[in-house]
Design a protein around this motif. Structure first.
Motif, short mmCIF file in Angstrom:
data_model
loop_
_atom_site.label_atom_id
_atom_site.label_comp_id
_atom_site.label_asym_id
_atom_site.label_seq_id
_atom_site.Cartn_x
_atom_site.Cartn_y
_atom_site.Cartn_z
N GLN A 194 0.84 -1.20 0.00
CA GLN A 194 0.00 0.00 0.00
C GLN A 194 0.87 1.25 0.00
OE1 GLN A 194 -2.65 0.43 3.30
NE2 GLN A 194 -3.39 2.40 2.61
N ASN A 228 -6.16 -1.57 1.63
CA ASN A 228 -6.78 -1.06 2.88
C ASN A 228 -7.86 -2.03 3.37
OD1 ASN A 228 -5.38 1.23 3.55
ND2 ASN A 228 -6.63 2.58 2.28
N THR A 287 -7.55 -4.19 6.81
CA THR A 287 -8.60 -4.04 7.83
C THR A 287 -9.25 -5.39 8.14
OG1 THR A 287 -9.03 -1.82 6.98
CG2 THR A 287 -10.70 -2.79 8.40
#
Length: 153
Positions: free
Chosen positions: A93, A129, A133
């Motif tokens: 990321q 993301n 998560t």
């Protein structure tokens, strides 16, 4: 003469009776002197039985400990794998974000190829993301499970 013969026979009979009586008395005396050997042998048998039972219990305990250590090692490895996966996603990321941030600076005039690359990078950042998560609680769960099974250090 008959009296003497009778007296001799009577003495022989008394001696014949006295010999087994003396032998029996000697055997009883010997048994009394050696009675402690019976208690000693019983004590040794009792100690041997206790040692055998203790050995069985220690074997059972050690096998349980080995299973618990094996489980703890397995869960620790799983937690480490999840953490590595989480870190890899974080690094990806970060790379996508840096590349996305550098893209508009590389060319001041946005064209269709740059726009597509920008959309691709934004999609990849959003995907990482979501994945990070999603795996964050799983990673914590594995780490807590491994720590709990491992016990105090």
């Amino acid at each position: 003469m008959i009296m003497d013969t009778l007296q001799n026979e009577l003495n022989e009979l008394k001696n014949f009776i006295a010999d087994p009586k003396a032998d029996r008395a000697a055997r009883k005396e010997k048994e009394k002197r050696e009675a402690w050997t019976k208690y000693t042998s019983l004590s040794i048998v009792f100690i041997a039985v206790l040692a055998a039972v203790a050995t069985q219990w220690s074997g059972k305990y050690s096998s349980r400990v080995l299973v618990a250590l094996n489980d703890a090692t397995f869960h620790q490895a799983k937690a480490s794998d999840q953490w590595s996966y989480y870190q890899a996603k974080s690094i990806k990321q970060n790379l996508y974000e840096v590349a996305r941030d550098q893209l508009p600076k590389a060319s001041e005039t946005p064209d269709s190829a740059t726009g597509k690359q920008l959309e691709t990078f934004n999609a990849k950042v959003a995907n990482t993301n979501r994945t990070r998560t999603k795996f964050r609680p799983t990673q914590r769960n594995w780490r807590n499970n491994a720590t709990r099974r491992e016990g105090p250090r």
